[in-house]
Design a protein around this motif. Structure first.
Motif, short mmCIF file in Angstrom:
data_model
loop_
_atom_site.label_atom_id
_atom_site.label_comp_id
_atom_site.label_asym_id
_atom_site.label_seq_id
_atom_site.Cartn_x
_atom_site.Cartn_y
_atom_site.Cartn_z
N ASN A 152 -64.47 -66.95 22.04
CA ASN A 152 -64.71 -66.02 23.04
C ASN A 152 -63.39 -65.33 23.66
O ASN A 152 -63.81 -64.36 24.38
CB ASN A 152 -64.99 -66.94 24.44
N SER A 193 -61.15 -62.71 22.61
CA SER A 193 -60.92 -61.73 21.39
C SER A 193 -60.44 -60.34 22.15
O SER A 193 -60.81 -59.93 23.18
CB SER A 193 -62.23 -61.34 20.72
N SER A 235 -61.41 -57.52 21.52
CA SER A 235 -62.34 -56.53 21.07
C SER A 235 -63.12 -56.62 22.49
O SER A 235 -64.16 -55.90 22.87
CB SER A 235 -63.28 -56.78 20.18
N THR A 236 -62.99 -57.55 23.61
CA THR A 236 -63.83 -57.70 24.69
C THR A 236 -62.72 -57.91 26.08
O THR A 236 -61.81 -58.21 25.59
CB THR A 236 -64.69 -59.00 24.60
N SER A 237 -63.54 -57.54 26.94
CA SER A 237 -62.49 -57.57 28.13
C SER A 237 -61.89 -58.91 28.54
O SER A 237 -62.79 -59.93 28.60
CB SER A 237 -63.56 -56.93 29.44
N SER A 254 -64.32 -60.99 30.79
CA SER A 254 -65.55 -61.49 30.31
C SER A 254 -65.03 -62.94 29.47
O SER A 254 -66.14 -63.64 29.06
CB SER A 254 -66.39 -60.72 29.43
N TRP A 255 -63.91 -63.21 29.37
CA TRP A 255 -63.58 -64.52 28.46
C TRP A 255 -63.98 -65.76 29.07
O TRP A 255 -63.95 -65.65 30.46
CB TRP A 255 -61.90 -64.28 28.23
#
Length: 174
Positions: A57, A59, A61-63, A66-67
């Motif tokens: 979760n 990464s 590559s994501t905000s 949102s983790w």
């Protein structure tokens, strides 16, 4: 040898930008990228993530917002809560978490974290709740915990390797 005027202009502009950055308070220079770096430093200090929560979760590559285990403030887009409780994580807590300047809630209950609490966490003046219960932290309970102005709840229950010290309403008692 004459220096081209464009190079002089560039050097002056660079100096101006540098001087302007010094005038900005440190809190204003931090942003979600600072928060992301602090959380990635934590991820690097986790030596075992058996349920793969962070691996799957967290990464770039994501905000960050949102983790798993991360809550951000909608207005400032900064990390306000970090709750990694009950994830069976093994590792240590890095000093970089002291850069999460908007953090008000921090919970690592029921993990396998060792080492000591970094002094840098003492700079998190917005902290209201702190929970490190049921871990393998050791050493003395840091005195900076008694100087967090907004701290309302501190849980160190079943953290057996800490020296015995009790916290109540902003002060410590042996």
């Amino acid at each position: 040898m004459e220096i081209p005027s464009s190079l002089i202009y560039f050097m002056l502009l660079l100096e101006h930008c540098f001087m302007a950055s010094l005038a900005v308070p440190a809190a204003a220079r931090t942003n979600i990228t600072t928060d992301q770096s602090a959380l990635l430093a934590l991820k690097d200090c986790i030596t075992d993530d058996p349920k793969k929560f962070l691996e799957r979760n967290w990464s770039t590559s994501t905000s960050v917002c949102s983790w798993v285990g991360v809550i951000c403030d909608a207005n400032h887009q900064r990390v306000t809560t970090l709750n990694l409780s009950y994830m069976d994580l093994k590792g240590t807590i890095p000093p970089h978490l002291g850069n999460l300047s908007f953090l008000s809630g921090l919970s690592f209950r029921e993990n396998n974290l060792g080492g000591s609490l970094p002094d840098e966490l003492g700079s998190l003046h917005r902290l209201r709740t702190v929970s490190f219960g049921s871990n393998n932290l050791q050493g003395e309970i840091p005195s900076w915990l008694g100087f967090l102005p907004k701290l309302q709840m501190l849980n160190l229950r079943d953290t057996k390797k800490f020296d015995k010290l009790y916290f109540t309403q902003g002060s410590f008692f042996r």
